[in-house]
Design an enzyme around this catalytic site. Structure first.
Site: not given
Length: 361
Positions: A18, A210, A180, A207, A22, A20
């Site tokens: 996991h 969280e 998101g 996701h 960006d 990202h």
């Protein structure tokens, strides 16, 4: 027992599920790409100050505020050369941290503001991963990079991105994800994409759990059919611990443990977004004791100023973990990867187990 040192943690083989793309840029690269691409929105103009800003802005206790920082990283990743450079440096940075297998996710739909087509974005990332892996191998740092294509849960392009993941699955894309803000954007909004992926025998993670609680996890698993849970920390809400220390698992928690659903946990990130109040109180410790399929991850290395070796070090400090615990987490991650079984087994038997055995695990 002697605690693992930071140098040992960097050297030992690690697996990352996991992360990202960006969220892992080098601060210097953000500045250079801003100059090259004409992006004018950066809040700081010096490397150290910019790095500190990203960490500070991400430590708000709010997932939504945390996500706002990506405006700047995505803003400088709107050309093929920029995207390829970020992907190349990602592979090199992970390899230098001792990661031997990584699944790095990105949302193609976020990189089309200047007219790039979605396939061009995917191909730029895959090219960058190949270049970075080759450069790392030349330095004796072997890493296998794989991509996950992410759709934004507040948008409406998930089916399109899912089809793209299937199109490129023999070229380095191993799965699909949605990401998101969770609140108000349940995974079932993207049910068509998940049903398509299941028909195509494709892998996906979601996701969930969280910033939002058990309903998000339940929908991700029982409605959408997720193979893994991104974060999943709120599964602890379905576990009660009696005064004598005896744990009792609710129906959903028991299902997650019994079905060996992998949990992609990211301690530093969870602390920044307010999902947990301290590393010492992170559910990872309890879930590891109870035998859940827990993995440890970075999420966003820039925003958390972290690395996988640092995340492991935090667990060593918080829970007293030794090499056996870290091997367990690493093998869990490799077992849960989205590549074929025989390839996962080869990494475990040929790279992970020998290295940890040499350290007494």
């Amino acid at each position: 027992m002697t605690a693992p040192t930071p140098e040992q943690l960097r050297a030992v083989p690690k697996v990352l599920l996991h992360d990202h793309l960006d969220g892992g840029l080098r601060p210097a690269t953000v500045l250079e790409l801003a100059r090259e691409t004409g992006y004018e929105g950066l809040p700081e103009s010096e490397v150290g100050a910019l790095a500190a800003w990203f960490e500070r802005a991400s430590t708000s206790g709010s997932l939504e505020r945390y996500l706002e920082t990506f405006v700047h990283t995505v803003g400088v990743m709107q050309t093929v050369p920029a995207i390829r450079r970020v992907a190349r440096e990602c592979a090199e940075d992970l390899a230098d941290d001792g990661v031997v297998y990584a699944e790095v996710r990105f949302a193609p739909e976020l990189h089309v503001e200047r007219g790039l087509a979605l396939p061009a974005v995917v191909e730029a990332v895959l090219e960058g991963f190949a270049e970075g892996s080759a450069a790392a191998a030349a330095r004796g740092r072997e890493i296998r990079m794989a991509a996950l294509l992410t759709a934004m849960r507040h948008a409406a392009r998930s089916s399109e991105i899912a089809e793209l993941a299937v199109r490129y699955r023999d070229a380095g894309v191993v799965g699909f994800d949605i990401a998101g803000a969770e609140a108000g954007f349940p995974p079932t909004r993207h049910l068509d994409a998940f049903e398509y992926l299941r028909r195509e025998n494709a892998h996906f993670t979601i996701h969930a759990g969280e910033a939002f609680g058990l309903p998000s996890i339940w929908e991700a698993l029982q409605w959408c059919g997720a193979d893994r849970l991104g974060h999943g920390v709120r599964i602890v809400d379905d576990i009660t611990v009696a005064a004598d220390g005896t744990p009792r698992l609710g129906r959903l928690a028991a299902y997650v443990r019994d079905m060996r659903v992998p949990l992609e946990m990211c301690p530093s990130s969870n602390l920044q977004t307010g999902a947990v109040t301290s590393i010492e109180e992170h559910p990872l410790g309890l879930l590891r004791e109870l035998g859940f399929r827990v993995t440890v991850n970075t999420d966003n290395r820039l925003m958390s100023r972290t690395s996988l070796s640092r995340e492991m070090g935090l667990l060593v400090d918080a829970f007293g973990y030794g090499w056996a615990d870290l091997r367990w987490l690493t093998v869990n991650a490799m077992k849960s990867a989205f590549i074929p079984f025989d390839e996962r087994l080869a990494v475990i038997e040929q790279r992970i187990k020998p290295a940890y055995a040499a350290l007494g695990a």
